[in-house]
Write a protein that holds these residues in place. Structure first.
Motif, mmCIF file in Angstrom:
data_model
loop_
_atom_site.group_PDB
_atom_site.id
_atom_site.type_symbol
_atom_site.label_atom_id
_atom_site.label_comp_id
_atom_site.label_asym_id
_atom_site.label_seq_id
_atom_site.Cartn_x
_atom_site.Cartn_y
_atom_site.Cartn_z
ATOM 1 N N MET A 1 0.847 -1.183 0.000
ATOM 2 C CA MET A 1 0.000 0.000 0.000
ATOM 3 C C MET A 1 0.883 1.233 0.000
ATOM 4 S SD MET A 1 -2.499 1.402 3.016
ATOM 5 C CE MET A 1 -3.760 2.553 2.563
ATOM 6 N N LYS A 2 0.557 2.181 -0.871
ATOM 7 C CA LYS A 2 1.179 3.496 -0.851
ATOM 8 C C LYS A 2 0.098 4.486 -0.437
ATOM 9 C CE LYS A 2 4.451 2.504 -4.502
ATOM 10 N NZ LYS A 2 4.794 2.732 -5.907
ATOM 11 N N LEU A 3 0.488 5.472 0.304
ATOM 12 C CA LEU A 3 -0.448 6.483 0.787
ATOM 13 C C LEU A 3 0.116 7.849 0.427
ATOM 14 C CD1 LEU A 3 -3.074 6.906 2.358
ATOM 15 C CD2 LEU A 3 -1.756 6.746 4.453
ATOM 16 N N ALA A 4 -0.612 8.566 -0.441
ATOM 17 C CA ALA A 4 -0.160 9.878 -0.903
ATOM 18 C C ALA A 4 -1.177 10.942 -0.527
ATOM 19 C CB ALA A 4 0.043 9.867 -2.418
ATOM 20 N N LEU A 5 -0.684 12.040 0.006
ATOM 21 C CA LEU A 5 -1.507 13.209 0.270
ATOM 22 C C LEU A 5 -1.078 14.238 -0.775
ATOM 23 C CD1 LEU A 5 -2.118 14.826 3.750
ATOM 24 C CD2 LEU A 5 -2.218 16.059 1.610
ATOM 25 N N CYS A 6 -1.934 14.467 -1.763
ATOM 26 C CA CYS A 6 -1.635 15.362 -2.874
ATOM 27 C C CYS A 6 -2.430 16.647 -2.673
ATOM 28 C CB CYS A 6 -2.020 14.731 -4.202
ATOM 29 S SG CYS A 6 -1.328 13.075 -4.466
ATOM 30 N N ALA A 7 -1.725 17.765 -2.622
ATOM 31 C CA ALA A 7 -2.388 19.019 -2.291
ATOM 32 C C ALA A 7 -1.899 20.155 -3.172
ATOM 33 C CB ALA A 7 -2.145 19.367 -0.825
ATOM 34 N N VAL A 8 -2.813 21.060 -3.472
ATOM 35 C CA VAL A 8 -2.459 22.268 -4.212
ATOM 36 C C VAL A 8 -1.853 23.261 -3.230
ATOM 37 C CG1 VAL A 8 -3.355 24.240 -5.507
ATOM 38 C CG2 VAL A 8 -4.245 21.935 -5.962
ATOM 39 N N ASP B 1 -11.896 2.837 9.827
ATOM 40 C CA ASP B 1 -12.324 1.571 9.219
ATOM 41 C C ASP B 1 -12.071 1.577 7.712
ATOM 42 O OD1 ASP B 1 -13.151 0.556 11.658
ATOM 43 O OD2 ASP B 1 -15.276 1.017 11.332
ATOM 44 N N GLN B 2 -12.379 2.697 7.058
ATOM 45 C CA GLN B 2 -12.174 2.795 5.615
ATOM 46 C C GLN B 2 -10.687 2.678 5.276
ATOM 47 O OE1 GLN B 2 -14.534 3.189 2.776
ATOM 48 N NE2 GLN B 2 -12.583 2.313 2.161
ATOM 49 N N LEU B 3 -9.865 3.380 6.029
ATOM 50 C CA LEU B 3 -8.423 3.312 5.810
ATOM 51 C C LEU B 3 -7.918 1.876 6.008
ATOM 52 C CD1 LEU B 3 -6.233 5.418 5.100
ATOM 53 C CD2 LEU B 3 -5.768 5.596 7.543
ATOM 54 N N GLY B 4 -8.437 1.215 7.027
ATOM 55 C CA GLY B 4 -8.063 -0.178 7.267
ATOM 56 C C GLY B 4 -8.499 -1.108 6.142
ATOM 57 N N ARG B 5 -9.696 -0.875 5.588
ATOM 58 C CA ARG B 5 -10.159 -1.699 4.460
ATOM 59 C C ARG B 5 -9.272 -1.499 3.233
ATOM 60 N NH1 ARG B 5 -15.146 -0.169 6.506
ATOM 61 N NH2 ARG B 5 -15.473 1.415 4.899
ATOM 62 N N TRP B 6 -8.885 -0.259 2.960
ATOM 63 C CA TRP B 6 -7.985 -0.006 1.832
ATOM 64 C C TRP B 6 -6.653 -0.713 2.054
ATOM 65 C CZ3 TRP B 6 -9.345 5.847 2.024
ATOM 66 C CH2 TRP B 6 -10.495 6.088 1.250
ATOM 67 N N ARG B 7 -6.130 -0.617 3.270
ATOM 68 C CA ARG B 7 -4.867 -1.289 3.597
ATOM 69 C C ARG B 7 -5.006 -2.799 3.419
ATOM 70 N NH1 ARG B 7 -4.104 -1.730 9.617
ATOM 71 N NH2 ARG B 7 -5.818 -3.116 9.126
ATOM 72 N N ASP B 8 -6.063 -3.367 3.981
ATOM 73 C CA ASP B 8 -6.262 -4.810 3.930
ATOM 74 C C ASP B 8 -6.489 -5.302 2.509
ATOM 75 O OD1 ASP B 8 -6.006 -4.669 6.661
ATOM 76 O OD2 ASP B 8 -8.145 -4.957 7.077
ATOM 77 N N GLY B 9 -7.031 -4.437 1.654
ATOM 78 C CA GLY B 9 -7.237 -4.786 0.249
ATOM 79 C C GLY B 9 -6.007 -4.543 -0.609
ATOM 80 N N GLY B 10 -4.925 -4.071 0.017
ATOM 81 C CA GLY B 10 -3.699 -3.821 -0.726
ATOM 82 C C GLY B 10 -3.799 -2.650 -1.692
ATOM 83 N N ARG B 11 -4.712 -1.749 -1.416
ATOM 84 C CA ARG B 11 -4.948 -0.628 -2.322
ATOM 85 C C ARG B 11 -4.031 0.547 -2.002
ATOM 86 N NH1 ARG B 11 -9.847 -0.551 -5.061
ATOM 87 N NH2 ARG B 11 -8.609 0.848 -6.358
ATOM 88 N N ASP B 12 -3.481 1.147 -3.041
ATOM 89 C CA ASP B 12 -2.804 2.430 -2.880
ATOM 90 C C ASP B 12 -3.887 3.481 -2.754
ATOM 91 O OD1 ASP B 12 -0.370 1.177 -3.189
ATOM 92 O OD2 ASP B 12 -0.158 1.724 -5.296
#
Length: 155
Positions: free
Chosen positions: A1-8, A86-97
């Protein structure tokens, strides 16, 4: 999992930068044992003055390929902190970036907002985009503490 915070916009030295750095450091410390990577902070700037559309192009290019896209928008869903965790955990558990996108002072272009997998709101009030960055960094840290069972989050 990669986690990016993209901001203007670029946070300069000051209280907002200090808070973002502090919360992202806390997230990394708490989240690493839970399988969360450090957050990659990607700041983009439209130096040509193209407005929301140009900012949307920059944010789209900054978004990792194939990532779940969550945008911060006043019209989005208002989640509780445990729901966000919970949502963040589901993304992590699903291997989603995951890419969390914050627009500029005028918000996000509708075409970018409409293609997002999730639109999140910190309430019906409009917040300065630099403060939204602080609030999101804090919520990432809070989510990690919730998932870790820490007493930081009290209901």
């Amino acid at each position: 999992m990669k986690l990016a915070l993209c901001a203007v916009g670029r946070l300069r030295s000051g209280p907002e930068r200090d808070l973002v750095d502090d919360y992202l450091t806390r997230f990394e410390r708490t989240g690493k044992p839970l399988g969360f990577p450090s957050v990659q902070l990607i700041e983009v700037e439209d130096r040509k003055g193209g407005g929301m559309e140009a900012e949307a192009d920059l944010l789209a290019r900054a978004t990792p390929a194939g990532a779940v896209v969550a945008v911060l928008d006043e019209r989005g869903r208002t989640l509780s902190s445990p729901e966000f965790a919970d949502q963040l955990g589901r993304w992590r558990d699903g291997g989603r970036d995951v890419a969390l996108l914050i627009g500029g002072a005028d918000g996000l272009a509708p075409r970018l907002r409409d293609r997002a997998d999730l639109a999140l709101s910190f309430g019906r009030m409009v917040w300065p985009h630099m403060l939204v960055r602080v609030m999101l960094a804090e919520q990432l840290y809070r989510a990690a503490t919730i998932l870790a069972g820490s007493p930081y989050h009290r209901v």
